[in-house]
Write a protein that holds these residues in place. Structure first.
Motif, PDB file in Angstrom:
ATOM      1  N   GLY A  79      34.128 -25.759  11.543  1.00  0.00           N
ATOM      2  CA  GLY A  79      34.219 -24.542  10.695  1.00  0.00           C
ATOM      3  C   GLY A  79      35.739 -23.655  10.683  1.00  0.00           C
ATOM      4  N   SER A  80      36.062 -22.987   9.208  1.00  0.00           N
ATOM      5  CA  SER A  80      37.172 -22.888   9.591  1.00  0.00           C
ATOM      6  C   SER A  80      37.032 -21.378   8.578  1.00  0.00           C
ATOM      7  N   SER A  81      38.542 -20.488   9.587  1.00  0.00           N
ATOM      8  CA  SER A  81      38.164 -19.176   8.593  1.00  0.00           C
ATOM      9  C   SER A  81      39.332 -18.652   8.820  1.00  0.00           C
ATOM     10  N   ALA A  82      39.885 -18.415   7.395  1.00  0.00           N
ATOM     11  CA  ALA A  82      41.605 -17.754   6.959  1.00  0.00           C
ATOM     12  C   ALA A  82      41.151 -16.246   7.142  1.00  0.00           C
ATOM     13  N   PRO A  83      42.771 -15.829   7.385  1.00  0.00           N
ATOM     14  CA  PRO A  83      42.520 -13.998   8.308  1.00  0.00           C
ATOM     15  C   PRO A  83      42.002 -13.802   6.440  1.00  0.00           C
ATOM     16  N   THR A  84      41.859 -12.212   6.438  1.00  0.00           N
ATOM     17  CA  THR A  84      41.176 -11.805   5.404  1.00  0.00           C
ATOM     18  C   THR A  84      42.753 -10.523   5.242  1.00  0.00           C
ATOM     19  N   SER A  85      42.547 -10.216   3.921  1.00  0.00           N
ATOM     20  CA  SER A  85      43.799  -9.290   3.271  1.00  0.00           C
ATOM     21  C   SER A  85      43.583  -7.724   4.425  1.00  0.00           C
ATOM     22  N   GLU A  86      42.699  -7.745   4.484  1.00  0.00           N
ATOM     23  CA  GLU A  86      43.136  -6.359   5.465  1.00  0.00           C
ATOM     24  C   GLU A  86      43.205  -7.291   7.168  1.00  0.00           C
ATOM     25  N   GLU A  87      43.602  -8.138   7.443  1.00  0.00           N
ATOM     26  CA  GLU A  87      44.371  -8.861   8.617  1.00  0.00           C
ATOM     27  C   GLU A  87      45.511  -9.006   7.980  1.00  0.00           C
ATOM     28  N   ILE A  88      45.720 -10.043   7.103  1.00  0.00           N
ATOM     29  CA  ILE A  88      47.325  -9.942   7.003  1.00  0.00           C
ATOM     30  C   ILE A  88      47.676  -8.588   6.707  1.00  0.00           C
ATOM     31  N   ARG A  89      46.862  -7.608   5.698  1.00  0.00           N
ATOM     32  CA  ARG A  89      47.630  -6.134   5.622  1.00  0.00           C
ATOM     33  C   ARG A  89      47.219  -5.861   6.103  1.00  0.00           C
ATOM     34  N   SER A  90      47.236  -5.071   7.889  1.00  0.00           N
ATOM     35  CA  SER A  90      46.582  -4.268   8.340  1.00  0.00           C
ATOM     36  C   SER A  90      46.865  -3.093   8.307  1.00  0.00           C
ATOM     37  N   SER A  91      46.494  -1.790   9.506  1.00  0.00           N
ATOM     38  CA  SER A  91      46.853  -0.640   9.180  1.00  0.00           C
ATOM     39  C   SER A  91      47.912  -0.369   9.678  1.00  0.00           C
ATOM     40  N   THR A  92      48.544  -1.507  10.543  1.00  0.00           N
ATOM     41  CA  THR A  92      50.507  -1.336  10.091  1.00  0.00           C
ATOM     42  C   THR A  92      51.352  -0.693   9.185  1.00  0.00           C
ATOM     43  N   GLN A  93      50.153  -1.485   7.919  1.00  0.00           N
ATOM     44  CA  GLN A  93      51.264  -1.358   6.769  1.00  0.00           C
ATOM     45  C   GLN A  93      52.600  -2.711   6.565  1.00  0.00           C
ATOM     46  N   GLN A  94      51.936  -3.876   7.275  1.00  0.00           N
ATOM     47  CA  GLN A  94      52.769  -4.854   7.356  1.00  0.00           C
ATOM     48  C   GLN A  94      52.127  -5.655   7.395  1.00  0.00           C
ATOM     49  N   ILE A  95      53.058  -7.023   6.590  1.00  0.00           N
ATOM     50  CA  ILE A  95      52.405  -8.388   5.593  1.00  0.00           C
ATOM     51  C   ILE A  95      52.507  -9.370   7.195  1.00  0.00           C
ATOM     52  N   ASN A  96      51.222 -10.041   7.615  1.00  0.00           N
ATOM     53  CA  ASN A  96      52.051 -10.454   9.277  1.00  0.00           C
ATOM     54  C   ASN A  96      52.254 -11.417   8.593  1.00  0.00           C
ATOM     55  N   LEU A  97      52.911 -12.356   8.360  1.00  0.00           N
ATOM     56  CA  LEU A  97      53.659 -13.689   8.099  1.00  0.00           C
ATOM     57  C   LEU A  97      53.214 -14.669   9.187  1.00  0.00           C
ATOM     58  N   GLU A  98      53.125 -14.259  10.156  1.00  0.00           N
ATOM     59  CA  GLU A  98      52.490 -15.312  11.323  1.00  0.00           C
ATOM     60  C   GLU A  98      51.218 -15.856  11.786  1.00  0.00           C
ATOM     61  N   LEU A  99      50.256 -15.164  11.285  1.00  0.00           N
ATOM     62  CA  LEU A  99      48.862 -15.001  11.343  1.00  0.00           C
ATOM     63  C   LEU A  99      47.962 -16.324  10.731  1.00  0.00           C
ATOM     64  N   ALA A 100      47.895 -16.931  11.222  1.00  0.00           N
ATOM     65  CA  ALA A 100      47.179 -18.582  10.730  1.00  0.00           C
ATOM     66  C   ALA A 100      45.316 -18.879  10.850  1.00  0.00           C
ATOM     67  N   PRO A 101      44.696 -19.667  10.104  1.00  0.00           N
ATOM     68  CA  PRO A 101      43.385 -19.473  10.904  1.00  0.00           C
ATOM     69  C   PRO A 101      43.184 -19.807  11.340  1.00  0.00           C
ATOM     70  N   GLU A 102      41.983 -19.665  11.871  1.00  0.00           N
ATOM     71  CA  GLU A 102      41.236 -20.244  13.086  1.00  0.00           C
ATOM     72  C   GLU A 102      40.403 -21.372  12.891  1.00  0.00           C
ATOM     73  N   TYR A 103      39.981 -21.892  13.115  1.00  0.00           N
ATOM     74  CA  TYR A 103      39.147 -23.195  12.909  1.00  0.00           C
ATOM     75  C   TYR A 103      38.708 -23.863  14.668  1.00  0.00           C
ATOM     76  N   GLY A 104      38.162 -24.417  14.214  1.00  0.00           N
ATOM     77  CA  GLY A 104      37.035 -25.145  15.334  1.00  0.00           C
ATOM     78  C   GLY A 104      35.475 -26.437  15.760  1.00  0.00           C
ATOM     79  N   TRP A 105      35.042 -26.770  16.366  1.00  0.00           N
ATOM     80  CA  TRP A 105      33.887 -27.657  16.166  1.00  0.00           C
ATOM     81  C   TRP A 105      33.038 -27.181  17.263  1.00  0.00           C
ATOM     82  N   ASN A 106      31.478 -27.066  16.214  1.00  0.00           N
ATOM     83  CA  ASN A 106      30.745 -26.892  17.038  1.00  0.00           C
ATOM     84  C   ASN A 106      29.644 -27.705  17.376  1.00  0.00           C
ATOM     85  N   LYS A 107      28.748 -27.717  18.852  1.00  0.00           N
ATOM     86  CA  LYS A 107      27.800 -28.559  18.836  1.00  0.00           C
ATOM     87  C   LYS A 107      27.064 -28.212  18.985  1.00  0.00           C
TER      88      LYS A 107
END
Length: 677
Positions: free
Chosen positions: A445-473
């Motif tokens: 699975g993989s999940s990219a940041p949402t728009s409210e995480e890229i541009r959170s309530s701090t009102q800054q665009i977070n250019l360093e945030l990356a998608p999370e990913y992983g394997w499930n068994k």
């Protein structure tokens, strides 16, 4: 208290099995799940799926879905205040200070989650939903890039004419009208509701008005056209989190003012959300074994959020399309179903922040425009061999891109394009004999940041945030005993990388970081009996359900500001949850549902230096029907928090200044009446 009640329930179950006679009510093993138009019997499904049918939906307070979700193994719904929900599947609220993220949500044929991955679940009136299917873990073949899970909400397909009214503690009032009928080739549903309450804490009132329309048109054999329209006007106040000392002093209060910041009540903190969602779906055959499915939909959201430090206005336009070709071949020996499809979404959001003067926007702070494009193409193969071996294999290619532009106070712009993700999934189930199956599954699975995480309530665009990913068994076993008792057990091992975690600054504003990885191991179990009937004038029927989730979730390679959190328990997720419900009928008339929810302690910050107390909460529902010649009246009385437990139903994790606590109501009541014409 928990141990005594659990012993009682186990003894009660044994007595039922020894003396009762089963009736014809279906166990969960015999239920057919939809799996987004891949119908499968639960007992042979390769997926890890939790099902909430009408029996569980009836456990809800009429203004929320919480109880029906929390009765399921592996899922948890929180309510920081009425209207402010969090939904977790196997610990996925790690990144959700509010709302629903990292979980894909569908409503019938339509997509409730937007292109950024955010879902306004609180727009849906719980009494609209007749069945919920929750797929735990990555299901990227059919549902795209998520690591938490996928939720399918199903509305009713049966005819009904119902008017319902509920009133209760803290000024609760709820009214809904549900009319659905078959007209020759059409099935029409009209659902309307109004809900208001002052709620338990100050600054936590809610007002929701909603209307839902559905038209299913079978214009030719195997040709179906569906139209859907949803409009919700929602306003709920947000009281904010309290410190432990503040909660002990007055657990009803909203977040008080400090020397530096005003309080939640002073700033009229809350959410105003007006959303319109409309769509059309079409399913039709192309050849003998080939069919096509298409969904086209659009939505508009006007969201306003007066907060302690600012007043935010958010305007969102959403467009989504889902289409796939289906090939099916059935013989005496095997069944094959192949699906090739595409799902794409576009979101354009304009976010404007102003100074907040007691709930009125004044001086501008920051304006941004964010455009989101997300899509995935998928190929999935389902195969059944002699109705003994069941297999599903799938592969999807997922992409996501943000284009952002600062409109005020400066003029800047940029693009964030995440690396495309190939996400495979494979599952197999073996029906060893009737009523007994084992299964195994592996998927990425993989999940990219949402728009409210890229541009959170701090009102800054977070250019360093990356998608999370992983394997499930995971592996699982399902066993039905003589059509009387059903048991299921699942064990899973999920390894998440670049996990997204929510934080708070000194102003209570959320921001997000990638926190290394997590190791999430867990065991989930359910036990269910059929209804048992008794030759007694007093007790006539009994049905029993118990489920549990037992987790060992830890951070891995997690370092933040020179602090090492590796090996700590994951924030916001209890290590154990147990829940049960007993459905009983007395005097051949009165129905009584008795449910219990146990939650172990929860670590409230990543350092594991603060933890909650375990909680044990009970609810009871009484129902009494009256039948007349042309109408039926159904009365119900609900007692929430039966034991008057002092507890919290939703914590603010990693809260600055120790403001973790959102106290829940003590014992409260509601009484309702539904008129069926």
């Amino acid at each position: 208290m928990p141990g005594k009640n659990l012993r009682f329930l186990l003894l009660f179950l044994i007595s039922i099995l020894a003396s009762g006679q089963s009736d014809s009510t279906a166990l969960i093993a015999e239920i057919t799940i939809d799996a987004y138009k891949k119908p499968t019997k639960f007992i042979t499904s390769t997926k890890s799926v939790a099902i909430s049918g009408s029996n569980f939906q009836n456990q809800n307070s009429p203004d929320r879905l919480l109880e029906s979700i929390n009765l399921l193994a592996g899922t948890r719904m929180e309510e920081r205040s009425p209207g402010s929900y969090r939904l977790s599947v196997r610990g996925s609220t790690l990144r959700s200070p509010f709302g629903v993220r990292n979980i894909k949500v569908y409503l019938d044929d339509f997509i409730l989650s937007d292109a950024t991955g955010n879902t306004y679940l609180n727009l849906i009136d719980p009494e609209l939903i007749s069945k919920t299917e929750i797929y735990k873990g990555p299901e990227s073949g059919d549902f795209g890039a998520v690591t938490g899970g996928t939720v399918l909400l199903k509305t009713s397909d049966s005819e009904t004419k119902t008017l319902g009214v509920t009133a209760g503690s803290y000024g609760l009032f709820k009214e809904n009208l549900n009319y659905s009928k078959n007209f020759v080739k059409h099935y029409l549903q009209v659902f309307q509701s109004y809900h208001t309450t002052d709620s338990y804490r100050e600054q936590s009132a809610i007002n929701r008005k909603s209307i839902f329309l559905k038209d299913r048109w079978n214009y030719l054999e195997n040709h179906q056209l569906n139209l859907m329209f949803l409009f919700t006007d929602l306003h709920y106040e947000t009281p904010g989190g309290l410190t432990f000392a503040q909660m002990q002093a007055n657990r009803k209060q909203s977040r008080p003012a400090t020397s530096a910041l005003p309080g939640a009540k002073e700033q009229n903190a809350g959410i105003f959300n007006k959303t319109i969602l409309a769509g059309i779906s079409h399913q039709f055959p192309l050849a003998e074994n080939l069919s096509h499915f298409l969904v086209v939909q659009g939505a508009y959201t006007d969201l306003r959020n007066p907060f302690i430090t600012n007043y935010e206005k958010r305007f969102e336009n959403n467009f989504a399309l889902r289409t796939h070709l289906n090939f099916e071949k059935n013989t005496e020996q095997w069944f094959l179903q192949t699906r090739l499809g595409l799902e794409t979404g576009f979101n354009k959001g304009i976010v404007k922040n102003y100074d907040n003067a007691r709930g009125t926007p004044t001086n501008p702070q920051n304006f941004d425009e964010i455009k989101t494009n997300s899509e995935f193409v998928f190929l999935s193969q389902k195969a059944d061999f002699k109705e003994k071996i069941f297999m599903e294999a799938s592969l999807s290619l997922n992409s996501m891109k943000y284009d952002w532009q600062n409109l005020y106070p400066s003029l800047e712009n940029g693009t964030m394009k995440f690396k495309d993700q190939w996400l495979p999934n494979f599952g197999i189930s073996w029906l060893i004999k009737d009523g007994f199956s084992v299964r195994g599954k592996i998927g990425k699975g993989s999940s990219a940041p949402t728009s409210e995480e890229i541009r959170s309530s701090t009102q800054q665009i977070n250019l360093e945030l990356a998608p999370e990913y992983g394997w499930n068994k995971e592996i699982g076993i399902r066993k039905q005993f003589k059509n009387i008792l059903f048991l299921e057990g699942n064990y899973f091992d999920f390894r998440l990388k670049d996990a997204i975690v929510s934080k708070q600054n000194e102003n209570g504003q959320e921001y997000f970081v990638n926190a290394g990885g997590t190791v999430q191991k867990g065991f989930e179990v359910i036990a269910e009996t059929k209804n048992f009937t008794f030759n007694s004038k007093i007790l006539n029927q009994v049905k029993f359900w118990v489920s549990g989730s037992f987790y060992d979730f830890k951070f891995e390679n997690y370092r933040k500001n020179n602090e090492v959190y590796s090996g700590n328990q994951i924030t916001g997720t209890p290590s154990a949850m147990l829940q049960s419900v007993i459905n009983m009928k007395f005097f051949n008339t009165i129905s009584v549902d008795y449910s219990n929810f146990y939650t172990s302690k929860i670590y409230l910050n990543d350092a594991n230096s603060v933890e909650s107390e375990p909680s044990f909460v009970g609810n009871m529902v009484f129902r009494y029907p009256l039948n007349f010649e042309k109408i039926k009246l159904n009365f119900d009385l609900q007692i929430q928090n039966l034991y008057n437990t002092d507890y919290v139903l939703g914590y603010d994790i990693n809260a600055f200044g120790g403001r973790y606590y959102n106290s829940a109501a003590f014992r409260n009541f509601n009484i309702g009446m539904a008129v069926n014409f």
